[in-house]
Design an enzyme around this catalytic site. Structure first.
Site, PDB file in Angstrom:
ATOM      1  CD  GLU A 244     -17.012  11.594  -5.766  1.00 56.62           C
ATOM      2  OE1 GLU A 244     -18.176  12.006  -5.850  1.00 56.62           O
ATOM      3  OE2 GLU A 244     -16.674  10.443  -6.103  1.00 56.62           O
ATOM      4  NE  ARG A 270      11.304  -7.752  14.327  1.00 52.14           N
ATOM      5  CZ  ARG A 270      10.944  -8.839  15.011  1.00 52.14           C
ATOM      6  NH1 ARG A 270      10.587  -8.725  16.295  1.00 52.14           N
ATOM      7  NH2 ARG A 270      10.919 -10.026  14.431  1.00 52.14           N
ATOM      8  CD  GLN A 281      21.275   0.687  -0.203  1.00 51.00           C
ATOM      9  OE1 GLN A 281      21.395  -0.326  -0.890  1.00 51.00           O
ATOM     10  NE2 GLN A 281      22.060   1.730  -0.345  1.00 51.00           N
TER      11      GLN A 281
END
Ligand SMILES: Cc1cc2nc3c(=O)[nH]c(=O)nc-3n(C[C@H](O)[C@H](O)[C@H](O)COP(=O)(O)OP(=O)(O)OC[C@H]3O[C@@H](n4cnc5c(N)ncnc54)[C@H](O)[C@@H]3O)c2cc1C
Length: 381
Positions: A244, A270, A281
């Site tokens: 798991e 954007r 940056q």
């Protein structure tokens, strides 16, 4: 180590992405708000073959090796935004079906595996109790021998899939004085008299994955439902928890790849202060960190899949994968939301949900503190 995929594996990856994008994301914002598990999506995934990937064909599985299984899970994470559904499938696969396949008698396998693979049956493991979480082997649910049965009494909590499950692999103690040597596992059908399944818990994330407690009150389980031998519960749990931990977050590679693509697209489009935000940056470095985490996580995961396929791999390797991928997924989800500014914080953009969903991965399959303990124990400190 060679991680070059065959044409066949790549075609399968492509098919899983296409299937998941088309079939598994229906009404997700609404279902998340309503804590709604989709049995329809579960059935479709089973029909597609995802749930039975690592199991042999004689039980209805695909007989895939670990690396191919991980690649398919990665593809699922890319195409399916329903992290709750993926979590439910993984819990079923690694903590329910796997121990039955690995430790069950031929009769138990024939009885349960076909249904667990083709989607008819949902399973999970019941280990955690109200008083025992990380200290799992201190469990107190008892199993007392009585004729042809064992009588179970106690309570399990935080059990994934429980409200919709048909089969539980339940860990009990047959003799508390023996400590972990008394731990014994049983396959318990959900409709066994004396077993009560609680109401769906309300969680911060992975809300489309149901969860509840299990109460055992003089619950009579036939002896033939014992998994392996009396006292072998710890061996069974160790095997399934290791698998798991190593595989449950394979899908996050696909999820983080999608998140990076979405964040990059937004950072290019954007504009603020007259330029794309990606030119700042601070934003570009965030995207770089996302890329490096993704590629490092990918290698760590594939390395483990390769080891498992070679019959190698230890607990430390699975714990490193679980630890790294869960932290990477949390951070990648936060970074994606962050790059999107206020839009990322809105429910409809479906980015904040990933943050809520991802956080659960720091807790389940053993908290990340416990993974660090496992890793530290191998460092000969
Ligand atoms: C989404 C989700 C799904 C789950 N599904 C299942 C399921 O299907 N079946 C099941 O049996 N259980 C399930 N669990 C339970 C899960 O395994 C436990 O929540 C987990 O093991 C932690 O146990 P706890 O919650 O009791 O926390 P505790 O063990 O009480 O831990 C509390 C805090 O103490 C820290 N801590 C505890 N011990 C140590 C230590 N030795 N060293 C350092 N730090 C420590 C932990 O890291 C944690 O921060 C699920 C949990 C979640 C959140």
């Amino acid at each position: 180590m060679d991680f070059a995929w065959s044409e066949e594996q790549l075609a399968f990856r492509h098919a899983v992405v296409e299937f998941a994008e088309k079939e598994l994301n229906d009404r997700l914002v609404e279902r998340d708000a309503q804590y709604e598990f989709s049995r329809e999506a579960w059935n479709k995934a089973a029909e597609f073959g995802i749930i039975g990937l690592p199991f042999p064909e004689e039980y209805g599985g695909q007989g895939a090796d670990y690396l191919t299984t991980m690649l398919a899970m990665e593809a699922l994470g890319y195409g399916c935004r329903d992290n709750g559904l993926i979590f439910s499938m993984n819990a079923h696969l690694w903590s329910g079906a796997l121990p039955i396949y690995r430790f069950g008698t031929e009769e138990q396998k024939r009885k349960y595996l076909p249904g667990l693979i083709d989607g008819r049956l949902i399973s999970v493991q019941g280990m955690t109790e109200p008083g025992t979480g990380s200290d799992a082997y201190a469990l107190t649910t008892t199993a007392v021998e009585d004729g042809d049965h064992y009588v179970l009494n106690g309570a399990k909590t935080f059990i994934t899939n429980a409200p919709v499950a048909d089969v539980f692999v339940v860990f009990t103690t047959v003799d508390r004085s023996k400590g972990w040597l008394g731990i014994t596992a049983f396959i318990v059908d959900a409709d066994t008299p004396g077993l009560t399944v609680g109401k769906n818990f309300h969680k911060m994330g992975i809300r489309t994955s149901p969860m509840s407690e299990l109460i055992f009150e003089d619950c009579r389980v036939p002896k033939e439902n014992m998994l392996a031998k009396r006292g072998s519960g710890m061996m069974i749990f160790n095997h399934s928890i290791e698998h798991e931990r190593g595989a449950i977050l394979a899908h996050t590679i696909g999820t983080m790849e999608r998140q990076l693509e979405e964040a990059l697209t937004y950072a290019r489009q954007r504009k603020q202060f007259g330029q794309s935000i990606g030119k700042f940056q601070a934003v570009s470095h965030r995207l770089v960190d996302m890329k490096v985490r993704l590629e490092a996580g990918r290698l760590l995961l594939y390395r483990l899949g390769w080891m498992w396929d070679q019959g190698k791999g230890k607990a430390i390797d699975a714990s490193m994968v679980k630890l790294f991928l869960s932290e990477a997924w949390v951070q990648s989800s936060i970074d994606t939301m962050w790059v999107h500014g206020g839009y990322g914080y809105m429910v409809e953009t479906e980015l904040e949900r990933d943050v809520r969903d991802a956080f659960s991965s720091r807790i389940y399959s053993g908290t990340n503190d416990i993974q660090k303990n496992v890793i530290a124990s191998q460092l000969k400190l």
